[in-house]
Design a protein around this motif. Structure first.
Motif, PDB file in Angstrom:
ATOM      1  N   ALA A 121      53.010 -28.484  30.769  1.00 23.58           N
ATOM      2  CA  ALA A 121      52.238 -27.990  29.626  1.00 23.58           C
ATOM      3  C   ALA A 121      52.206 -26.463  29.612  1.00 23.58           C
ATOM      4  O   ALA A 121      52.348 -25.846  28.548  1.00 23.58           O
ATOM      5  CB  ALA A 121      50.819 -28.563  29.668  1.00 23.58           C
ATOM      6  N   LYS A 124      55.193 -24.805  28.102  1.00 25.01           N
ATOM      7  CA  LYS A 124      55.246 -24.805  26.632  1.00 25.01           C
ATOM      8  C   LYS A 124      54.580 -23.555  26.054  1.00 25.01           C
ATOM      9  O   LYS A 124      54.976 -23.048  25.015  1.00 25.01           O
ATOM     10  CB  LYS A 124      54.572 -26.058  26.059  1.00 25.01           C
ATOM     11  CG  LYS A 124      55.318 -27.347  26.331  1.00 25.01           C
ATOM     12  CD  LYS A 124      54.562 -28.516  25.728  1.00 25.01           C
ATOM     13  CE  LYS A 124      55.253 -29.835  25.974  1.00 25.01           C
ATOM     14  NZ  LYS A 124      56.567 -29.946  25.386  1.00 25.01           N
ATOM     15  N   LEU A 131      47.400 -21.755  27.017  1.00 26.93           N
ATOM     16  CA  LEU A 131      47.564 -23.205  27.042  1.00 26.93           C
ATOM     17  C   LEU A 131      46.618 -23.844  26.034  1.00 26.93           C
ATOM     18  O   LEU A 131      45.465 -23.436  25.914  1.00 26.93           O
ATOM     19  CB  LEU A 131      47.255 -23.725  28.451  1.00 26.93           C
ATOM     20  CG  LEU A 131      47.362 -25.221  28.699  1.00 26.93           C
ATOM     21  CD1 LEU A 131      48.809 -25.683  28.562  1.00 26.93           C
ATOM     22  CD2 LEU A 131      46.838 -25.555  30.089  1.00 26.93           C
ATOM     23  N   ASP A 135      49.403 -28.704  23.815  1.00 26.30           N
ATOM     24  CA  ASP A 135      50.427 -28.588  24.865  1.00 26.30           C
ATOM     25  C   ASP A 135      50.268 -29.711  25.887  1.00 26.30           C
ATOM     26  O   ASP A 135      51.242 -30.313  26.333  1.00 26.30           O
ATOM     27  CB  ASP A 135      50.319 -27.236  25.600  1.00 26.30           C
ATOM     28  CG  ASP A 135      50.647 -26.045  24.728  1.00 26.30           C
ATOM     29  OD1 ASP A 135      51.534 -26.161  23.851  1.00 26.30           O
ATOM     30  OD2 ASP A 135      50.020 -24.983  24.925  1.00 26.30           O
ATOM     31  N   LEU A 136      49.021 -29.978  26.238  1.00 20.92           N
ATOM     32  CA  LEU A 136      48.744 -31.032  27.216  1.00 20.92           C
ATOM     33  C   LEU A 136      49.121 -32.406  26.665  1.00 20.92           C
ATOM     34  O   LEU A 136      49.827 -33.177  27.322  1.00 20.92           O
ATOM     35  CB  LEU A 136      47.270 -31.009  27.624  1.00 20.92           C
ATOM     36  CG  LEU A 136      46.844 -29.796  28.451  1.00 20.92           C
ATOM     37  CD1 LEU A 136      45.332 -29.623  28.420  1.00 20.92           C
ATOM     38  CD2 LEU A 136      47.346 -29.927  29.880  1.00 20.92           C
ATOM     39  N   SER A 139      52.859 -32.886  26.231  1.00 15.86           N
ATOM     40  CA  SER A 139      53.500 -33.064  27.537  1.00 15.86           C
ATOM     41  C   SER A 139      53.266 -34.464  28.074  1.00 15.86           C
ATOM     42  O   SER A 139      54.186 -35.104  28.592  1.00 15.86           O
ATOM     43  CB  SER A 139      52.974 -32.021  28.534  1.00 15.86           C
ATOM     44  OG  SER A 139      53.326 -30.725  28.114  1.00 15.86           O
TER      45      SER A 139
END
Length: 152
Positions: A121, A124, A131, A135-136, A139
């Motif tokens: 993440a 990214k 972050l 992103d999390l 991923s």
């Protein structure tokens, strides 16, 4: 063919002997630690507890078995690790849910989350922006948790 089969059998016997020597050496090392009168801690880890040598297991004062985290434990992990992101309770719950069992895949391990998910993440976002929750989740959906190792 006979020569090749014989070589394989010899190699298997040698390998088994080497395994026994390694286990015996480890057991001797553990036994030697007794001279410290209990002032030392030895931590041995395996993902195949059932195949650990019985003589070695008998020497353990405590055997702890760690399982994959349940939804509450995953949510708490995300809450602690991502506290600086200001995620909502709903977002933390969603992360805990999507790292659970889905599409026949097992629950994510602590290691899956900390050593695989977070770096993926972060890659990214870095170096252009912080972050994000997206992103999390992106991923997570693009990755698979580590497979379950059968312990039988």
């Amino acid at each position: 063919m006979l020569r090749l089969a014989s070589f394989a059998n010899v190699r298997k016997a040698v390998s088994h002997h080497e395994d026994k020597v390694a286990v015996n050496t480890l057991i001797q090392g553990v036994d030697e630690l007794r001279k410290y009168g209990g002032r030392i801690v030895v931590i041995l880890c395996t993902n195949r507890l059932s195949v650990l040598d019985a003589a070695l297991r008998r020497r353990a004062a405590i055997v702890e078995e760690f399982t994959r985290p349940d939804i509450a434990e995953r949510k708490e992990l995300f809450s602690m690790d991502l506290a600086g992101m200001g995620l909502s309770d709903k977002q933390l719950s969603e992360l805990a849910t999507v790292t659970g069992e889905r599409n026949g895949q097992p629950v994510w391990t602590y290691s899956d989350i900390r050593t695989r998910l977070y770096p993926t993440a972060m890659a990214k976002a870095f170096p252009n922006r912080p972050l994000t929750f997206q992103d999390l989740t992106d991923s997570i959906l693009s990755m698979r948790p580590s497979p379950v190792m059968e312990d039988k």
